[in-house]
Design an enzyme around this catalytic site. Structure first.
Site: not given
Ligand code: GLN
Length: 312
Positions: A56, A59, A181, A233, A251
């Site tokens: 992530s 992102k 992705y 998050y 992760v």
């Protein structure tokens, strides 16, 4: 920095991610930390050359690229910039707009990947990989095994992509958005790479060593804002309170932090807490922020003279 790293050596809390089977092969004891400055200096301790997948953390950089390629208005029509307060893989959308809350959670990142595919077609991943490599200052590569593992098991992300199409938050086939992705998440990096990528953001989009411009200046500003509010998050509020710098976790066990106009900071340790953030990484960032006075609102600024010396 060594003190911050050492403060976490006896911390064995958390667990390596196993929901993507290939990730579970990571050595749980690996632990590295690196700082790259906008002047091109590098400091590191521990396992900083061990490859792991960016997950992530990608992102933030993919969002920055989409802002440049599709433009802020188009991006805003597909994904919000509001913290969701939900887990990274939550199947939730802003009830007013039917759009993902922000680009730092899976739903928003898949919408961004869909946008990149819409504009760049089959070259989307190659363009993304090239920009990520420019930010890192070296050639990054796809980890095929992790990509296949996630592609085979990512049913929840598949469900999200189909909902995005139903909500008109993507305008391409869900499989196309997912392919970009899953690949972007499966790029191998090291803690050193992530520190340079962070330093590229800190240095207004230009890699401090190579001097290559990887990202658009205005897009970096917008990206750092979303990293600050949404990057960790449903821990983002605590992170802003305790550490106080824009950051993004993944992760795979990586975290990148940015001290704007000064430093890129990275940690790698694959044991994660329940929210999917690296346990030792969060601990080491907190210790470093305390030691160096990194927090954006730290009025005492205890570390400023130290950082100034780094930046000479
Ligand atoms: N590729 C991972 C997923 O979609 C990324 C999640 C993460 O790093 N939080 O589940």
């Amino acid at each position: 920095m060594r003190r911050a790293w050492e403060s976490q050596l006896d911390n064995h809390d958390g667990a390596v991610a196993d929901y993507i089977p290939e990730l579970f092969k990571a050595n749980p004891n690996c632990f590295g930390m690196a700082i790259a400055t906008v002047k091109g200096k590098l400091f590191s301790v521990g396992d900083v050359t061990v490859p792991f997948t960016i997950q992530s953390v990608s992102k933030a950089f993919a969002f920055c690229l989409a802002l440049e390629i599709a433009g802020p208005e188009m991006v805003a029509s597909r994904v919000g910039v509001e913290p969701s307060g939900e887990a990274f893989n939550a199947i939730v959308f802003d009830p007013e707009t039917n759009r993902p809350f922000n680009p730092m959670v899976n739903a928003g990142a898949i919408a961004v990947a869909g946008l990149l595919y819409e504009y760049l077609g089959d070259s989307a991943f190659d363009v993304l990989l090239e920009r990520f490599s420019m930010a890192a200052g070296c050639d990054l590569a796809l980890n095929e095994a992790v990509f296949r593992s996630e592609d085979e098991t990512g049913h929840r992300n598949r469900a999200i992509a189909h909902l995005l199409l139903a909500n008109e938050a993507i305008a391409v086939a869900p499989d196309k958005a997912l392919d970009v992705y899953f690949r972007q998440c499966s790029i191998d990096v090291t803690a050193l790479d992530l520190a340079w990528m962070g330093a590229t953001f800190a240095n207004m989009g230009t890699n401090p060593q190579t001097r290559h411009m990887a990202f658009d200046l205005a897009a970096v500003r917008s990206t750092l804002a979303v990293m600050f509010t949404c990057g960790m998050y449903d821990y983002a509020g605590h992170w802003a309170y305790d550490v106080g710098i824009p950051a993004k976790s993944g992760v795979g066990g990586g975290i990148v932090g940015v001290v704007n106009r000064q430093l890129g900071i990275s940690t790698y340790s694959p044991r994660l807490d329940a929210k999917g953030n690296s346990v030792r990484g969060v601990g080491a960032f907190k210790a470093l922020a305390d030691d160096f006075g990194l927090h954006a609102f730290d009025c005492t600024n205890v570390g400023s003279s130290f950082i100034t010396s780094l930046l000479r």
